[in-house]
Design a protein around this motif. Structure first.
Motif, PDB file in Angstrom:
ATOM      1  N   SER A 173       1.999  -5.416  -3.026  1.00 16.65           N
ATOM      2  CA  SER A 173       0.690  -5.643  -3.656  1.00 16.65           C
ATOM      3  C   SER A 173      -0.218  -4.424  -3.480  1.00 16.65           C
ATOM      4  N   ILE A 174      -1.205  -4.336  -4.347  1.00 12.99           N
ATOM      5  CA  ILE A 174      -2.202  -3.266  -4.255  1.00 12.99           C
ATOM      6  C   ILE A 174      -2.953  -3.352  -2.936  1.00 12.99           C
ATOM      7  N   THR A 175      -3.171  -4.574  -2.468  1.00 13.52           N
ATOM      8  CA  THR A 175      -3.899  -4.783  -1.209  1.00 13.52           C
ATOM      9  C   THR A 175      -3.226  -4.077  -0.040  1.00 13.52           C
ATOM     10  N   VAL A 176      -1.924  -4.163   0.051  1.00 17.09           N
ATOM     11  CA  VAL A 176      -1.191  -3.500   1.143  1.00 17.09           C
ATOM     12  C   VAL A 176      -1.388  -1.990   1.068  1.00 17.09           C
ATOM     13  N   GLY A 177      -1.322  -1.454  -0.135  1.00 15.53           N
ATOM     14  CA  GLY A 177      -1.536  -0.021  -0.312  1.00 15.53           C
ATOM     15  C   GLY A 177      -2.928   0.401   0.123  1.00 15.53           C
ATOM     16  N   ILE A 178      -3.919  -0.417  -0.170  1.00 15.93           N
ATOM     17  CA  ILE A 178      -5.296  -0.123   0.241  1.00 15.93           C
ATOM     18  C   ILE A 178      -5.406  -0.066   1.753  1.00 15.93           C
ATOM     19  N   VAL A 179      -4.797  -1.023   2.429  1.00 13.16           N
ATOM     20  CA  VAL A 179      -4.845  -1.059   3.897  1.00 13.16           C
ATOM     21  C   VAL A 179      -4.161   0.170   4.495  1.00 13.16           C
ATOM     22  N   ILE A 180      -3.027   0.560   3.932  1.00 10.84           N
ATOM     23  CA  ILE A 180      -2.283   1.719   4.454  1.00 10.84           C
ATOM     24  C   ILE A 180      -3.124   2.991   4.379  1.00 10.84           C
ATOM     25  N   ILE A 181      -3.706   3.261   3.216  1.00 11.13           N
ATOM     26  CA  ILE A 181      -4.471   4.500   3.064  1.00 11.13           C
ATOM     27  C   ILE A 181      -5.757   4.448   3.884  1.00 11.13           C
ATOM     28  N   ALA A 182      -6.335   3.275   4.073  1.00 11.58           N
ATOM     29  CA  ALA A 182      -7.547   3.152   4.885  1.00 11.58           C
ATOM     30  C   ALA A 182      -7.261   3.522   6.336  1.00 11.58           C
ATOM     31  N   VAL A 183      -6.148   3.041   6.866  1.00  7.61           N
ATOM     32  CA  VAL A 183      -5.798   3.322   8.266  1.00  7.61           C
ATOM     33  C   VAL A 183      -5.539   4.811   8.471  1.00  7.61           C
ATOM     34  N   ILE A 184      -4.756   5.411   7.583  1.00 12.89           N
ATOM     35  CA  ILE A 184      -4.431   6.833   7.727  1.00 12.89           C
ATOM     36  C   ILE A 184      -5.696   7.690   7.620  1.00 12.89           C
ATOM     37  N   SER A 185      -6.561   7.361   6.682  1.00 12.19           N
ATOM     38  CA  SER A 185      -7.793   8.138   6.488  1.00 12.19           C
ATOM     39  C   SER A 185      -8.673   8.097   7.727  1.00 12.19           C
ATOM     40  N   VAL A 214     -12.325  -3.759   2.435  1.00  9.47           N
ATOM     41  CA  VAL A 214     -12.581  -5.127   1.959  1.00  9.47           C
ATOM     42  C   VAL A 214     -13.134  -5.095   0.533  1.00  9.47           C
ATOM     43  N   LEU A 215     -14.086  -4.192   0.273  1.00  6.54           N
ATOM     44  CA  LEU A 215     -14.651  -4.078  -1.077  1.00  6.54           C
ATOM     45  C   LEU A 215     -13.605  -3.637  -2.089  1.00  6.54           C
ATOM     46  N   ALA A 216     -12.727  -2.707  -1.679  1.00  2.00           N
ATOM     47  CA  ALA A 216     -11.674  -2.239  -2.582  1.00  2.00           C
ATOM     48  C   ALA A 216     -10.700  -3.363  -2.916  1.00  2.00           C
ATOM     49  N   ILE A 217     -10.350  -4.164  -1.923  1.00  2.00           N
ATOM     50  CA  ILE A 217      -9.443  -5.297  -2.153  1.00  2.00           C
ATOM     51  C   ILE A 217     -10.082  -6.289  -3.127  1.00  2.00           C
ATOM     52  N   ALA A 218     -11.396  -6.515  -2.946  1.00  2.00           N
ATOM     53  CA  ALA A 218     -12.092  -7.470  -3.818  1.00  2.00           C
ATOM     54  C   ALA A 218     -12.228  -6.951  -5.250  1.00  2.00           C
ATOM     55  N   GLY A 219     -12.350  -5.614  -5.425  1.00  2.00           N
ATOM     56  CA  GLY A 219     -12.591  -5.070  -6.756  1.00  2.00           C
ATOM     57  C   GLY A 219     -11.406  -4.370  -7.377  1.00  2.00           C
ATOM     58  N   GLN A 220     -10.204  -4.625  -6.861  1.00  2.00           N
ATOM     59  CA  GLN A 220      -9.036  -3.866  -7.299  1.00  2.00           C
ATOM     60  C   GLN A 220      -8.665  -4.084  -8.764  1.00  2.00           C
ATOM     61  N   GLU A 221      -9.118  -5.154  -9.370  1.00  2.00           N
ATOM     62  CA  GLU A 221      -8.794  -5.415 -10.779  1.00  2.00           C
ATOM     63  C   GLU A 221      -9.834  -4.852 -11.741  1.00  2.00           C
ATOM     64  N   HIS A 222     -10.854  -4.181 -11.221  1.00  2.00           N
ATOM     65  CA  HIS A 222     -11.961  -3.735 -12.079  1.00  2.00           C
ATOM     66  C   HIS A 222     -12.292  -2.270 -11.833  1.00  2.00           C
ATOM     67  N   LEU A 223     -11.281  -1.413 -11.774  1.00  2.00           N
ATOM     68  CA  LEU A 223     -11.491  -0.016 -11.429  1.00  2.00           C
ATOM     69  C   LEU A 223     -12.404   0.698 -12.426  1.00  2.00           C
ATOM     70  N   SER A 224     -12.146   0.561 -13.715  1.00  2.00           N
ATOM     71  CA  SER A 224     -12.949   1.269 -14.712  1.00  2.00           C
ATOM     72  C   SER A 224     -14.412   0.849 -14.660  1.00  2.00           C
TER      73      SER A 224
END
Length: 525
Positions: free
Chosen positions: A192-204, A402-412
């Protein structure tokens, strides 16, 4: 004359334009009042004391930065190579999080040429803001928001701290969502996109805690692989890019003008968004660094890589949206930018390799945002200063994730609405700081020993009112968002044309010098 006022004037006139004592040539390096208060809070309060000890332990074991927002005296500066002023912006702006800005042009119905023109002009204008405010870093040895205390005052600068965190959070949300899409595409959409968000957040977050030195070293080189992969990306997409599309004439009418102005404003805001952070990365450079050198290296450091990344986005948007090449259009419709990039790269094995590498392209941008946001939160007050920067950076990353996970379907929607909102305050922020520097402190200079003393800094009414006047009278009437179109913006067709940045600049440039003159006359500081 009031003794405190007379003492301040004497100290102002005993310093040169860089804040140094004219007699001994060095800045006062005594511990500042704010630093003392922060240390006192840490020493007498258990929780703060444990956080401080934890930070010191990490510093001893890993060499993380514990400097925080403290002013850096000239004798303690450890400047990297001056070319870093130019190269660091390449890592901050050559990454997949910038590409969506270019895709917006085709989404708004602009042709490839129109999209590129609006994006490049907006980037050029926005880069001027970042280049101007960045020059205060070497000059004062202070972080960007701390520099603003000499115009906004001790309390007014807290508003700038808050807005700076909002800016960083918005950019980071875009980065996290794009990376989440890319990692999902790399796994054939099994992750899922959510997992990817968590991964990049931790590394950053892990990288950002090491601070100034590592950030400058990392930013100097991290853009190279992404630059090469972007060249390959546009090479593989080029056969399906059609500059002549759309065939109908879009060069006339208020609707076109409105869309063009909106894309220009979005790109202006993207480039100017760094104006409240630039000095954070320049404060170790010598105060003797010429204005023109800092300005020029920053300007082209922002413009060249940003335009490169945005033009890549314009071309991808042309192929997927305007020309609607079926495989690209389907991938973008179903899986967003990550799916589009995965489809452009081919064959499949090569595509996945590229996606993995591009995942890390946003790190340069993310770690800078985390670092600056942590510093801005420290500047909100003495108790905030007592909390180590790495703690604030961690909390910031959690909220953004958390905000990115909530808004992942509305990038544009996030990009078009949020990013353009930034320009209304960044242009006002820049004008206020530059007017203060070039007009009101042209002769008196800066007394750097009072940077954290509320009673000796400006009260900030002039700056705060000018900022609010620019935003409310200019930004609100000239903004064009999906949720609100200002009365002036509405003149440019049904969807409006964003002219808020120009109106904000005009109102601020008129209001600030008048109010600041009155403030100095009657308050004396």
């Amino acid at each position: 004359m009031d003794p405190e006022k007379r003492d301040l004037e004497n100290r102002d006139h005993s310093t040169d334009s860089h804040g140094f004592d004219s007699e001994n040539g060095t800045a006062d390096s005594d511990a500042a009042d704010e630093i003392k208060r922060a240390r006192d809070i840490q020493n007498r309060t258990g929780l703060f004391r444990y956080m401080r000890k934890g930070e010191e332990w990490l510093d001893a074991k890993l060499g993380i930065e514990t400097q925080g927002v403290d002013r850096i005296p000239e004798e303690k500066k450890q400047p990297p190579s001056v070319i870093n002023i130019f190269l660091m912006w390449w890592s901050l702006n050559i990454h997949v999080g910038v590409v969506p800005l270019g895709i917006l042009g085709p989404e708004f119905g602009l042709s490839l040429g129109q999209s590129i023109a609006a994006s490049v002009v907006g980037t050029f204008l926005g880069a001027i803001c970042t280049s101007c405010t960045g020059t205060l870093g070497p000059k004062l040895g202070l972080r960007q928001i701390a520099c603003s205390r000499y115009s906004f005052g001790f309390w007014g600068s807290k508003l700038c701290s808050f807005l700076n965190v909002i800016i960083g959070g918005g950019f980071a949300v875009v980065n996290y969502v794009v990376v989440g899409q890319i990692l999902s595409a790399c796994s054939d959409y099994t992750m899922s996109i959510t997992v990817g968000i968590v991964i990049i957040a931790v590394i950053s977050d892990v990288i950002s805690i090491f601070g100034f030195k590592l950030i400058h070293t990392f930013e100097k080189y991290s853009w190279i692989a992404t630059f090469i992969l972007f060249l390959v990306l546009i090479g593989q997409a080029a056969p399906h890019v059609h500059p002549e599309a759309p065939e109908e004439d879009g060069d006339s009418g208020l609707l076109f003008a409105g869309n063009f102005l909106t894309i220009l404003a979005i790109n202006f805001s993207n480039a100017s968004g760094w104006c409240s952070m630039a000095a954070d990365y320049y404060c170790h450079f010598p105060s003797t660094t010429p204005f023109w050198k800092t300005f020029t290296l920053t300007f082209w450091g922002v413009v060249i890589p940003t335009c490169f990344s945005v033009i890549i986005g314009c071309c991808l948007g042309n192929a997927a949206i305007t020309a609607a090449y079926p495989p690209y259009a389907e991938a973008y419709e179903q899986h967003g930018l990550g799916g589009l990039i995965a489809t452009v790269y081919h064959p499949s094995g090569w595509s996945k390799f590229c996606l993995v590498i591009l995942t890390f392209s946003v790190l340069g941008n993310n770690i800078a945002i985390n670092y600056s946001s942590g510093l801005s939160l420290q500047l909100l007050g003495h108790y905030f200063h007592a909390v180590p920067r790495l703690i604030w950076s961690l909390l910031f990353v959690i909220v953004v994730a958390v905000l990115a996970i909530a808004g992942q379907e509305h990038l544009s929607t996030i990009v078009s609405n949020f990013v353009s909102l930034l320009g209304y305050w960044t242009v006002s922020f820049t004008i206020i700081l530059m007017m203060e520097d070039k007009i009101f402190r042209k002769r008196s200079g800066y007394n750097l020993t009072v940077w954290d003393q509320p009673s000796k800094l400006p009260i900030g009414v002039a700056a705060v009112v000018a900022l609010l006047a620019g935003y409310c009278a200019g930004g609100v009437t000239g903004m064009a968002q999906t949720w609100y179109i200002g009365p002036i913006a509405a003149k440019f067709g049904g969807y409006g044309g964003d002219v808020g940045i120009y109106l904000s600049a005009a109102f601020t440039a008129v209001v600030y010098p008048v109010l600041r003159t009155v403030e100095k006359k009657y308050i004396g500081r």
